[in-house]
Design a protein around this motif. Structure first.
Motif, PDB file in Angstrom:
ATOM      1  N   LEU A  84       0.984  -1.152   0.003  1.00  0.00           N
ATOM      2  CA  LEU A  84       0.002  -0.043   0.082  1.00  0.00           C
ATOM      3  C   LEU A  84       1.055   1.391  -0.068  1.00  0.00           C
ATOM      4  O   LEU A  84       1.706   1.418   0.817  1.00  0.00           O
ATOM      5  N   GLU A  85       0.705   1.932  -0.946  1.00  0.00           N
ATOM      6  CA  GLU A  85       1.620   3.464  -1.016  1.00  0.00           C
ATOM      7  C   GLU A  85       0.706   4.542  -0.435  1.00  0.00           C
ATOM      8  O   GLU A  85      -0.280   4.790  -0.567  1.00  0.00           O
ATOM      9  N   LYS A  86       1.637   5.070   0.501  1.00  0.00           N
ATOM     10  CA  LYS A  86       1.042   6.383   1.274  1.00  0.00           C
ATOM     11  C   LYS A  86       0.988   7.600   0.540  1.00  0.00           C
ATOM     12  O   LYS A  86       0.081   8.470   0.730  1.00  0.00           O
ATOM     13  N   CYS A  87       1.904   7.831  -0.388  1.00  0.00           N
ATOM     14  CA  CYS A  87       1.941   9.150  -1.107  1.00  0.00           C
ATOM     15  C   CYS A  87       2.582   8.945  -2.451  1.00  0.00           C
ATOM     16  O   CYS A  87       3.311   7.966  -2.807  1.00  0.00           O
ATOM     17  N   GLY A  88       2.355  10.030  -3.230  1.00  0.00           N
ATOM     18  CA  GLY A  88       2.768  10.116  -4.383  1.00  0.00           C
ATOM     19  C   GLY A  88       3.728  11.627  -4.519  1.00  0.00           C
ATOM     20  O   GLY A  88       3.557  12.371  -3.801  1.00  0.00           O
ATOM     21  N   ARG A  89       4.860  11.297  -5.480  1.00  0.00           N
ATOM     22  CA  ARG A  89       5.818  12.332  -5.314  1.00  0.00           C
ATOM     23  C   ARG A  89       5.734  13.093  -6.940  1.00  0.00           C
ATOM     24  O   ARG A  89       5.589  12.417  -7.842  1.00  0.00           O
ATOM     25  N   ASN A  90       6.100  14.543  -6.837  1.00  0.00           N
ATOM     26  CA  ASN A  90       5.996  15.231  -8.108  1.00  0.00           C
ATOM     27  C   ASN A  90       7.193  14.929  -8.904  1.00  0.00           C
ATOM     28  O   ASN A  90       6.989  15.469  -9.867  1.00  0.00           O
ATOM     29  N   HIS A  91       8.349  14.844  -8.497  1.00  0.00           N
ATOM     30  CA  HIS A  91       9.665  15.024  -8.966  1.00  0.00           C
ATOM     31  C   HIS A  91      10.393  13.942  -9.171  1.00  0.00           C
ATOM     32  O   HIS A  91      10.085  13.257  -8.668  1.00  0.00           O
ATOM     33  N   GLY A  92      11.152  13.829 -10.424  1.00  0.00           N
ATOM     34  CA  GLY A  92      12.165  12.873 -10.466  1.00  0.00           C
ATOM     35  C   GLY A  92      12.017  11.796 -11.546  1.00  0.00           C
ATOM     36  O   GLY A  92      12.478  10.490 -11.591  1.00  0.00           O
ATOM     37  N   TYR A  93      11.100  12.099 -12.560  1.00  0.00           N
ATOM     38  CA  TYR A  93      10.522  11.214 -13.682  1.00  0.00           C
ATOM     39  C   TYR A  93      11.380  11.318 -14.654  1.00  0.00           C
ATOM     40  O   TYR A  93      11.312  11.991 -15.689  1.00  0.00           O
ATOM     41  N   LYS A  94      12.487  10.202 -14.733  1.00  0.00           N
ATOM     42  CA  LYS A  94      13.291  10.527 -16.016  1.00  0.00           C
ATOM     43  C   LYS A  94      13.017   9.190 -16.664  1.00  0.00           C
ATOM     44  O   LYS A  94      13.788   8.959 -17.684  1.00  0.00           O
ATOM     45  N   GLY A  95      12.584   8.313 -16.040  1.00  0.00           N
ATOM     46  CA  GLY A  95      12.469   6.660 -16.970  1.00  0.00           C
ATOM     47  C   GLY A  95      11.389   6.957 -18.170  1.00  0.00           C
ATOM     48  O   GLY A  95      10.376   7.681 -17.998  1.00  0.00           O
ATOM     49  N   LEU A  96      11.942   6.441 -19.130  1.00  0.00           N
ATOM     50  CA  LEU A  96      11.081   6.642 -20.460  1.00  0.00           C
ATOM     51  C   LEU A  96       9.962   5.709 -20.537  1.00  0.00           C
ATOM     52  O   LEU A  96       9.948   4.508 -19.963  1.00  0.00           O
ATOM     53  N   ASP A  97       8.678   6.113 -21.071  1.00  0.00           N
ATOM     54  CA  ASP A  97       7.541   5.217 -21.214  1.00  0.00           C
ATOM     55  C   ASP A  97       7.536   4.282 -22.345  1.00  0.00           C
ATOM     56  O   ASP A  97       8.386   4.220 -23.187  1.00  0.00           O
ATOM     57  N   ASN A  98       6.531   3.718 -22.576  1.00  0.00           N
ATOM     58  CA  ASN A  98       6.358   2.900 -23.682  1.00  0.00           C
ATOM     59  C   ASN A  98       6.542   3.593 -25.023  1.00  0.00           C
ATOM     60  O   ASN A  98       6.617   3.049 -25.896  1.00  0.00           O
ATOM     61  N   PRO A 103       8.382  13.175 -19.294  1.00  0.00           N
ATOM     62  CA  PRO A 103       8.119  14.821 -19.288  1.00  0.00           C
ATOM     63  C   PRO A 103       9.363  15.593 -19.214  1.00  0.00           C
ATOM     64  O   PRO A 103      10.299  15.459 -18.273  1.00  0.00           O
ATOM     65  N   ASP A 104       9.530  16.745 -20.095  1.00  0.00           N
ATOM     66  CA  ASP A 104      10.676  17.568 -19.951  1.00  0.00           C
ATOM     67  C   ASP A 104      10.847  18.220 -18.650  1.00  0.00           C
ATOM     68  O   ASP A 104      12.040  18.317 -17.973  1.00  0.00           O
ATOM     69  N   SER A 105       9.853  18.557 -17.754  1.00  0.00           N
ATOM     70  CA  SER A 105      10.077  19.022 -16.614  1.00  0.00           C
ATOM     71  C   SER A 105      10.453  17.839 -15.525  1.00  0.00           C
ATOM     72  O   SER A 105      10.678  18.449 -14.396  1.00  0.00           O
ATOM     73  N   GLN A 106      10.255  16.704 -15.579  1.00  0.00           N
ATOM     74  CA  GLN A 106      10.630  15.600 -15.048  1.00  0.00           C
ATOM     75  C   GLN A 106       9.531  15.457 -13.763  1.00  0.00           C
ATOM     76  O   GLN A 106       9.828  14.975 -12.688  1.00  0.00           O
ATOM     77  N   CYS A 107       8.537  16.356 -13.933  1.00  0.00           N
ATOM     78  CA  CYS A 107       7.499  16.316 -12.746  1.00  0.00           C
ATOM     79  C   CYS A 107       6.162  15.823 -13.305  1.00  0.00           C
ATOM     80  O   CYS A 107       5.696  16.264 -14.607  1.00  0.00           O
ATOM     81  N   CYS A 108       5.200  15.903 -12.359  1.00  0.00           N
ATOM     82  CA  CYS A 108       3.699  15.669 -12.931  1.00  0.00           C
ATOM     83  C   CYS A 108       3.135  16.676 -12.987  1.00  0.00           C
ATOM     84  O   CYS A 108       2.457  17.108 -14.130  1.00  0.00           O
ATOM     85  N   ILE A 109       3.200  17.672 -12.112  1.00  0.00           N
ATOM     86  CA  ILE A 109       2.276  19.160 -11.975  1.00  0.00           C
ATOM     87  C   ILE A 109       3.286  20.232 -11.566  1.00  0.00           C
ATOM     88  O   ILE A 109       3.670  20.183 -10.520  1.00  0.00           O
ATOM     89  N   VAL A 110       3.579  20.968 -12.767  1.00  0.00           N
ATOM     90  CA  VAL A 110       4.843  21.895 -12.252  1.00  0.00           C
ATOM     91  C   VAL A 110       4.017  22.724 -11.142  1.00  0.00           C
ATOM     92  O   VAL A 110       2.867  23.336 -11.302  1.00  0.00           O
ATOM     93  N   GLY A 111       4.759  23.084 -10.084  1.00  0.00           N
ATOM     94  CA  GLY A 111       4.294  24.025  -9.040  1.00  0.00           C
ATOM     95  C   GLY A 111       3.512  23.479  -7.760  1.00  0.00           C
ATOM     96  O   GLY A 111       3.207  23.938  -7.003  1.00  0.00           O
ATOM     97  N   GLY A 112       3.352  22.203  -8.286  1.00  0.00           N
ATOM     98  CA  GLY A 112       2.446  21.267  -7.252  1.00  0.00           C
ATOM     99  C   GLY A 112       3.356  20.909  -6.205  1.00  0.00           C
ATOM    100  O   GLY A 112       4.698  20.921  -6.304  1.00  0.00           O
ATOM    101  N   PRO A 113       2.916  20.450  -4.966  1.00  0.00           N
ATOM    102  CA  PRO A 113       3.707  20.144  -3.756  1.00  0.00           C
ATOM    103  C   PRO A 113       4.652  18.897  -4.197  1.00  0.00           C
ATOM    104  O   PRO A 113       4.298  17.915  -5.095  1.00  0.00           O
ATOM    105  N   ASP A 114       5.447  18.763  -3.457  1.00  0.00           N
ATOM    106  CA  ASP A 114       6.604  17.578  -3.826  1.00  0.00           C
ATOM    107  C   ASP A 114       5.986  16.404  -3.493  1.00  0.00           C
ATOM    108  O   ASP A 114       6.351  15.427  -4.174  1.00  0.00           O
TER     109      ASP A 114
END
Length: 211
Positions: A84-98, A103-114
């Motif tokens: 069970l995952e307690k939280c989601g994180r905004n930054h550090g997305y460097k892995g390429l998808d299918n 994402p250029d910003s390597q984050c989910c939502i620019v300006g969102g909480p960490d």
């Protein structure tokens, strides 16, 4: 339409990398067969392992179904328990998808909480399911892995103000079957709904105490 019914959306992921059959989607299909009882309207959806699809699909699931809870399920090659995952994180997305994108910003939502925590107390869900004698080991984690799982979770938590959950499952047969994982998801989500109900009752009571 029966308004007393609650709506729950559960997603699993499609194939990626060595996971030519994604245990998360198999587990979600098994859950669909079992259902969550007559009080709950369960919708399931398969999510492709692509950042851009997630960004449009997750909001569309919320809009379409207005669920009380959304639970995303993903596979982790390192997991040996249902996690069970307690939280989601905004930054550090460097892995390429299918589609070889990240994402250029390597984050989910620019300006969102960490980091955004689920409103559901995962420790409590874990304890309750473990003591129910399900025969499937359950644990809690604070790191969903900075790939599509984490990305999807953060996106959903941000949209839903924390009314989402994420469950990692091990690959099939290591050690659990799809049926085992489906039963585990059923037990876990029923506990989550129970906790949400209790929290809402508490909020409702508090509101009545303020004059």
């Amino acid at each position: 339409m029966d308004n007393s019914k609650r709506t729950v959306v559960v997603t699993g992921f499609g194939p990626f990398g060595e996971h030519t059959v994604n245990a998360s989607w198999i587990a979600v299909q098994e859950l669909k067969k079992l259902g969550l009882g007559s009080e709950v309207d369960l919708h399931v959806s398969e999510v492709p392992v692509e950042y851009q699809t997630v960004q449009s699909l997750v909001p569309s699931l919320w809009k379409k179904h207005h669920p009380q809870l959304v639970v995303h399920v993903g596979v982790s090659g390192m997991a040996t328990t249902v996690t069970l995952e307690k939280c989601g994180r905004n930054h550090g997305y460097k892995g390429l998808d299918n589609s070889s994108f990240c994402p250029d910003s390597q984050c989910c939502i620019v300006g969102g909480p960490d980091c955004i925590n689920s409103v559901i107390d995962m420790e409590s869900v874990c304890k309750r399911v473990t003591s129910s004698g399900l025969g499937v080991a359950v644990s809690v984690s604070k790191d969903a892995g900075r790939y599509l799982c984490d990305f999807t979770y953060y996106t959903s938590l941000h949209l839903s103000h924390g009314r989402s959950a994420f469950v990692h499952v091990p690959p099939l047969g290591k050690p659990y079957s799809g049926e085992d994982l489906g039963r585990a998801l059923q037990a876990i989500i029923q506990e989550m709904l129970e906790l949400i109900d209790q929290a809402e009752e508490k909020i409702h009571c508090q509101q009545q105490h303020f004059h």
